[in-house]
Write a protein that holds these residues in place. Structure first.
Motif, short mmCIF file in Angstrom:
data_model
loop_
_atom_site.label_atom_id
_atom_site.label_comp_id
_atom_site.label_asym_id
_atom_site.label_seq_id
_atom_site.Cartn_x
_atom_site.Cartn_y
_atom_site.Cartn_z
N GLY A 76 43.31 41.55 32.21
CA GLY A 76 43.17 42.34 32.06
C GLY A 76 42.84 42.77 33.68
N GLU A 77 43.13 43.99 33.83
CA GLU A 77 42.82 45.17 35.07
C GLU A 77 41.44 44.59 34.96
N HIS A 78 40.62 44.42 34.80
CA HIS A 78 38.98 44.46 35.37
C HIS A 78 38.07 43.03 34.14
N SER A 79 39.05 42.26 34.21
CA SER A 79 38.15 41.46 34.13
C SER A 79 37.96 40.72 34.84
N LYS A 84 38.04 37.22 40.23
CA LYS A 84 38.13 36.86 41.02
C LYS A 84 39.54 35.81 41.85
N TYR A 85 40.93 35.64 40.73
CA TYR A 85 41.96 35.80 40.88
C TYR A 85 43.17 36.16 42.13
N GLY A 86 42.48 37.50 41.09
CA GLY A 86 43.76 38.62 41.91
C GLY A 86 44.90 38.80 40.73
#
Length: 155
Positions: A76-79, A84-86
């Protein structure tokens, strides 16, 4: 002191014993300062904002290059995982190949490129198939459920 090592996707510098190591120039395409859902602080603070597929350095600048790119394609884009990882771009094969070529360009002759990959979503054999012109000399796999492999390339 001239920096001898380039980390071209430093993220939050998770695997460094010294997150301010004076030998390393920390680069990333983003800067992030967030509090994650569990209250942990996430700081991605590169020394230089740079795209690992188009680095702003002359040829043969560094003795070592570290490449720990995003390894998630489905996230998810906002997860918090994305923060953290991109996230890998849809054209991840070109991204990985172009990044390796760019890392090798800025690496001095006889230098070493260290590539860290997590196989959670894309297996390492698919990653190696995406890379033209270069093959690792050796690697080491972790034994966890989501395997991480460290690979060494030499120029």
């Amino acid at each position: 002191m001239k920096k001898r090592i380039l980390d071209m996707c430093c993220g939050s510098r998770m695997f460094y014993f010294d997150k301010q190591d004076p030998h390393v120039l920390f680069a990333d395409i983003r800067e992030v300062h967030e509090t994650l859902c569990d209250g942990r602080k996430l700081d991605i603070a590169p020394d230089i904002i740079a795209d690992c597929t188009n680095l702003p350095f002359e040829d043969e600048t560094f003795d070592m290059v570290v490449f720990d790119p995003p390894h998630l394609l489905k996230v998810g884009e906002h997860s918090w995982l994305c923060k953290k990882y991109g996230k890998l771009p849809e054209n991840w094969q070109a991204f990985i190949n172009d990044s390796i070529h760019e890392g090798m360009r800025v690496l001095k002759t006889n230098g070493t490129l260290i590539f860290k990959w997590n196989e959670n979503q894309i297996k390492v054999h698919d990653i190696l198939n995406a890379i033209t012109d270069y093959k690792p000399i050796f690697g080491h796999r972790t034994t966890s459920k989501n395997q991480t492999i460290w690979m060494a390339f030499i120029k």
